[in-house]
Design an enzyme around this catalytic site. Sequence first.
Site, PDB file in Angstrom:
ATOM      1  N   GLU A 229     -15.328   4.518  -4.064  1.00 56.13           N
ATOM      2  CA  GLU A 229     -14.505   4.690  -3.055  1.00 56.13           C
ATOM      3  C   GLU A 229     -15.006   4.897  -1.656  1.00 56.13           C
ATOM      4  O   GLU A 229     -14.332   4.400  -0.604  1.00 56.13           O
ATOM      5  CB  GLU A 229     -13.516   6.101  -3.514  1.00 56.13           C
ATOM      6  CG  GLU A 229     -12.438   6.462  -2.707  1.00 56.13           C
ATOM      7  CD  GLU A 229     -11.858   7.791  -3.080  1.00 56.13           C
ATOM      8  OE1 GLU A 229     -10.712   8.132  -2.842  1.00 56.13           O
ATOM      9  OE2 GLU A 229     -12.648   8.566  -3.717  1.00 56.13           O
ATOM     10  N   HIS A 230     -15.740   5.601  -1.324  1.00 56.45           N
ATOM     11  CA  HIS A 230     -16.287   5.933   0.029  1.00 56.45           C
ATOM     12  C   HIS A 230     -17.903   5.740  -0.104  1.00 56.45           C
ATOM     13  O   HIS A 230     -18.512   5.981  -1.018  1.00 56.45           O
ATOM     14  CB  HIS A 230     -16.082   7.576   0.458  1.00 56.45           C
ATOM     15  CG  HIS A 230     -14.823   8.186   0.156  1.00 56.45           C
ATOM     16  ND1 HIS A 230     -14.497   8.955  -1.014  1.00 56.45           N
ATOM     17  CD2 HIS A 230     -13.716   7.741   1.007  1.00 56.45           C
ATOM     18  CE1 HIS A 230     -13.297   9.171  -0.679  1.00 56.45           C
ATOM     19  NE2 HIS A 230     -12.733   8.841   0.477  1.00 56.45           N
TER      20      HIS A 230
ATOM     21  N   HIS B 174     -13.203  17.962  -4.943  1.00 53.11           N
ATOM     22  CA  HIS B 174     -11.716  17.420  -5.389  1.00 53.11           C
ATOM     23  C   HIS B 174     -11.698  17.853  -7.023  1.00 53.11           C
ATOM     24  O   HIS B 174     -10.563  17.907  -7.239  1.00 53.11           O
ATOM     25  CB  HIS B 174     -11.840  15.843  -5.197  1.00 53.11           C
ATOM     26  CG  HIS B 174     -11.319  15.435  -3.837  1.00 53.11           C
ATOM     27  ND1 HIS B 174     -10.225  15.895  -3.143  1.00 53.11           N
ATOM     28  CD2 HIS B 174     -12.319  14.903  -2.728  1.00 53.11           C
ATOM     29  CE1 HIS B 174     -10.377  15.600  -2.085  1.00 53.11           C
ATOM     30  NE2 HIS B 174     -11.475  14.987  -1.768  1.00 53.11           N
TER      31      HIS B 174
ATOM     32  N   ASP C 136     -10.539  11.502   5.649  1.00 52.29           N
ATOM     33  CA  ASP C 136      -9.553  11.909   4.898  1.00 52.29           C
ATOM     34  C   ASP C 136      -8.415  12.538   5.588  1.00 52.29           C
ATOM     35  O   ASP C 136      -7.136  12.559   5.484  1.00 52.29           O
ATOM     36  CB  ASP C 136     -10.111  13.072   3.942  1.00 52.29           C
ATOM     37  CG  ASP C 136     -10.938  12.726   2.920  1.00 52.29           C
ATOM     38  OD1 ASP C 136     -10.960  11.466   2.504  1.00 52.29           O
ATOM     39  OD2 ASP C 136     -11.997  13.498   2.430  1.00 52.29           O
TER      40      ASP C 136
ATOM     41  N   HIS D  24      13.022 -32.722 -12.709  1.00 47.64           N
ATOM     42  CA  HIS D  24      12.497 -32.531 -11.462  1.00 47.64           C
ATOM     43  C   HIS D  24      12.371 -33.888 -10.906  1.00 47.64           C
ATOM     44  O   HIS D  24      12.643 -34.030  -9.620  1.00 47.64           O
ATOM     45  CB  HIS D  24      11.180 -32.044 -11.862  1.00 47.64           C
ATOM     46  CG  HIS D  24      10.920 -30.667 -11.961  1.00 47.64           C
ATOM     47  ND1 HIS D  24      11.470 -30.117 -13.127  1.00 47.64           N
ATOM     48  CD2 HIS D  24      10.429 -29.563 -11.291  1.00 47.64           C
ATOM     49  CE1 HIS D  24      11.321 -28.912 -12.981  1.00 47.64           C
ATOM     50  NE2 HIS D  24      10.503 -28.416 -12.092  1.00 47.64           N
TER      51      HIS D  24
ATOM     52  N   GLN E 258     -16.839  15.842  -1.410  1.00 45.89           N
ATOM     53  CA  GLN E 258     -16.212  14.770  -2.529  1.00 45.89           C
ATOM     54  C   GLN E 258     -16.184  15.608  -4.039  1.00 45.89           C
ATOM     55  O   GLN E 258     -15.160  15.574  -4.339  1.00 45.89           O
ATOM     56  CB  GLN E 258     -16.805  13.559  -2.809  1.00 45.89           C
ATOM     57  CG  GLN E 258     -16.718  12.715  -1.248  1.00 45.89           C
ATOM     58  CD  GLN E 258     -15.186  12.845  -0.736  1.00 45.89           C
ATOM     59  OE1 GLN E 258     -14.319  12.415  -1.540  1.00 45.89           O
ATOM     60  NE2 GLN E 258     -14.984  13.219   0.579  1.00 45.89           N
TER      61      GLN E 258
END
Length: 352
Positions: A253-254, A225, A287, A346, A222
């Site tokens: 995220e993970h 990235h 991924d 109404h 990771q």
Amino acid sequence: MSRLVKTDREFTIADIVNDVRERGDAAVMEWSRLFDGATGDVPLRAEPSGELPGDAVLFAADAIRRWHAAQRPTDLVLEVNPGVVLERRWVPLATVGVYVPSGLVSSLLMGAIPAQEAGVERIVVCTPSRGAGLVAAAASLIGIDEVYVVGGAQAIAAMAYGTKTIPRVDKIVGPGGGPVNDAKLLVSRDVAIDLPAGPSEVVVAADAGVEESLIEQELAAQLEHGPDSRAFVVRVGDDTTAALDEINGYAAEHVALIGPKAEALANQIRNAGAVFVGKYAPVPAGDYATGGNHVLPTGGWSRSVGGLGIETFMKTVTVQRISQEGLELLAPTIEALAEIEGLPNHKATARR
């Protein structure tokens, strides 16, 4: 959010977005020349090129397609009261913009294939020049030909507001770095976005005695990235409640769970984009190859939203059918509530 960008002059992401909104293609190309060395006066379509591993792309595409097709929500029809029938229909969006970071063929598949399965009529892809040929080749392989060589905040703005070349879309999806994520949040006032999917994050929760090499593999995967990626390790001992609280606190995220105690927490994790269970479930498997979507919430957003699914590319329309009998049944409620809210027109609709 609208961070300062420094070149030979200073400006913000909002400056880029507003410029593209006002001047269209001309602004897109000026910013693309500054950041990507682009040439020309209008955004170009990407031409397929490069050595694409076609078999791998098709294997991943098949898994993604089958997983997302299985998620299709069902329509609902219910007679709530006699003569009052409600229907909730799921319909696909008309146009979707998919942002693909430089050369990330897998992100193209994750954004475009669920859109296809949802029934989206027009899928527009924007990607930076580096790796655009491979992205276009993969797009062609799955039946998409509208791929523009435009990246960064200017691509997000172009899809959000439309230019002469790039159409305005109904929703923008896809991951990206800080500037792309900031631009998505800025334009979300005017066009729907999927979620904040910025710099990558991982939490590795591991039992005592787990091979350190496995933990290091996940962290390294990771962190490659980019420099703004984040990685954390949670040691799972006898106090599994404390470990669970720590994992949920990161809202990452993970989450990778390794070891019997850690793996037993899988169904109790509330805040995560995706959870990977066991030593044979590396995060990069998701991924690329499992079929699960890798466009996931970052920056703590997994506390409130999940990753991309087929419903990301759909919306609901409610149909309400009322007979004369049904309206007679509803009339006292309509009148009473309209009365206390001070809405006489109404109230008047209750009797026909």
